[in-house]
Design an enzyme around this catalytic site. Structure first.
Site, PDB file in Angstrom:
ATOM      1  N   ASP A  26      15.874  21.484  94.766  1.00 17.07           N
ATOM      2  CA  ASP A  26      16.554  20.292  95.304  1.00 17.07           C
ATOM      3  C   ASP A  26      17.855  19.904  94.597  1.00 17.07           C
ATOM      4  OD1 ASP A  26      14.216  20.362  96.724  1.00 17.07           O
ATOM      5  OD2 ASP A  26      13.455  18.424  96.058  1.00 17.07           O
ATOM      6  N   LYS A 131      11.878  21.845 102.512  1.00 16.94           N
ATOM      7  CA  LYS A 131      10.544  21.303 102.267  1.00 16.94           C
ATOM      8  C   LYS A 131      10.501  19.817 102.646  1.00 16.94           C
ATOM      9  CE  LYS A 131      11.234  20.518  97.271  1.00 16.94           C
ATOM     10  NZ  LYS A 131      11.046  19.083  97.216  1.00 16.94           N
ATOM     11  N   CYS A 164       9.860  16.351  91.909  1.00 18.11           N
ATOM     12  CA  CYS A 164       9.740  17.604  92.670  1.00 18.11           C
ATOM     13  C   CYS A 164       9.531  18.828  91.782  1.00 18.11           C
ATOM     14  CB  CYS A 164      10.938  17.763  93.596  1.00 18.11           C
ATOM     15  SG  CYS A 164      10.910  16.536  94.923  1.00 18.11           S
TER      16      CYS A 164
END
Ligand code: C5J
Length: 224
Positions: A26, A131, A164
């Site tokens: 990310d 995701k 994450c």
């Protein structure tokens, strides 16, 4: 088979580089760049930007060594059909998923802010996993891709450490992967969460992984 030792805590770890992948979690413009969603929430994005250069150097070493490199992006379909209400409802309405943000709709696929920062942009052929959750294994084909490449070890970088990255490391550990986290390639808007997050991974003899850093991993990539 190309075995090397990565210096890490709580112990060094022996890995076969032919069975090792780098996952960059990310590193998206909305989380990292001034003027993005993260900053509009009042966060100091320079804390996250600090992970970019270590990630870039580690990526360069991993690519030179021929490791599988995978990128992830957190986000949702424009119609929000894959976004649970419980996730969308959270926070101030003007800062929710799907709301217009400084770089397009917040956490929506295809928007400028959803994309990966230029310094770490995926090369053609490197898988990019979109995701919907915090963990990179949830509702994605990551496990299948890793399995099909015979991967056993994951070097997990990215943001944020305690959300994450942590969720992905926990998911990967439960699926049987050895997870190694280079601490300087991860970051959080909350430095204390970053530090504690790393300590949690390596506590109790490495309860769900190992913690190292970009310098030691790059050294190991060139070692064999
Ligand atoms: C990530 C988040 N990538 N903090 N997302 O950690 O919501």
């Amino acid at each position: 088979m190309t075995v090397t030792i990565i210096d890490a805590e709580p112990t060094g770890i022996s890995v076969d580089l032919d069975r090792t992948a780098v996952i960059i979690i990310d590193m998206q413009r909305d989380f990292l760049e001034p003027g993005g969603f993260g900053e509009s929430l009042g966060n100091d994005v320079s804390l996250l930007m600090a992970a970019v250069e270590p990630c870039r150097l580690l990526l360069r070493g991993a690519r030179a060594r021929g490791l599988l490199v995978i990128h992830t992006r957190e986000g949702h379909r424009p119609d929000l059909s894959d976004a649970p209400r419980a996730k969308v409802e959270r926070g101030a309405p003007n800062l929710r998923i799907g709301a217009p943000g400084p770089m397009g709709r917040i956490l929506i696929r295809g928007e400028a802010g959803h994309d990966i920062v230029p310094a770490l942009y995926p090369l053609p052929g490197e898988p990019v996993i979109d995701k919907p959750g915090k963990g990179a294994f949830y509702a994605t084909d990551l496990h299948a891709i890793l399995h099909n490449h015979a991967i056993e070890n994951l070097i997990v970088c990215g943001v944020t450490t305690e959300v994450c990255v942590h969720t992905t490391v926990r998911e990967g550990n439960d699926r049987g992967y050895r997870c190694i986290v280079p601490g300087d390639c991860c970051a959080s808007y909350f430095p204390e969460f970053h530090e504690t997050g790393l300590r949690m991974i390596k506590a109790q003899g490495g309860i769900f992984g190992w913690v190292s850093d970009s310098t030691r991993i790059i050294a190991a990539l060139g070692q064999q």
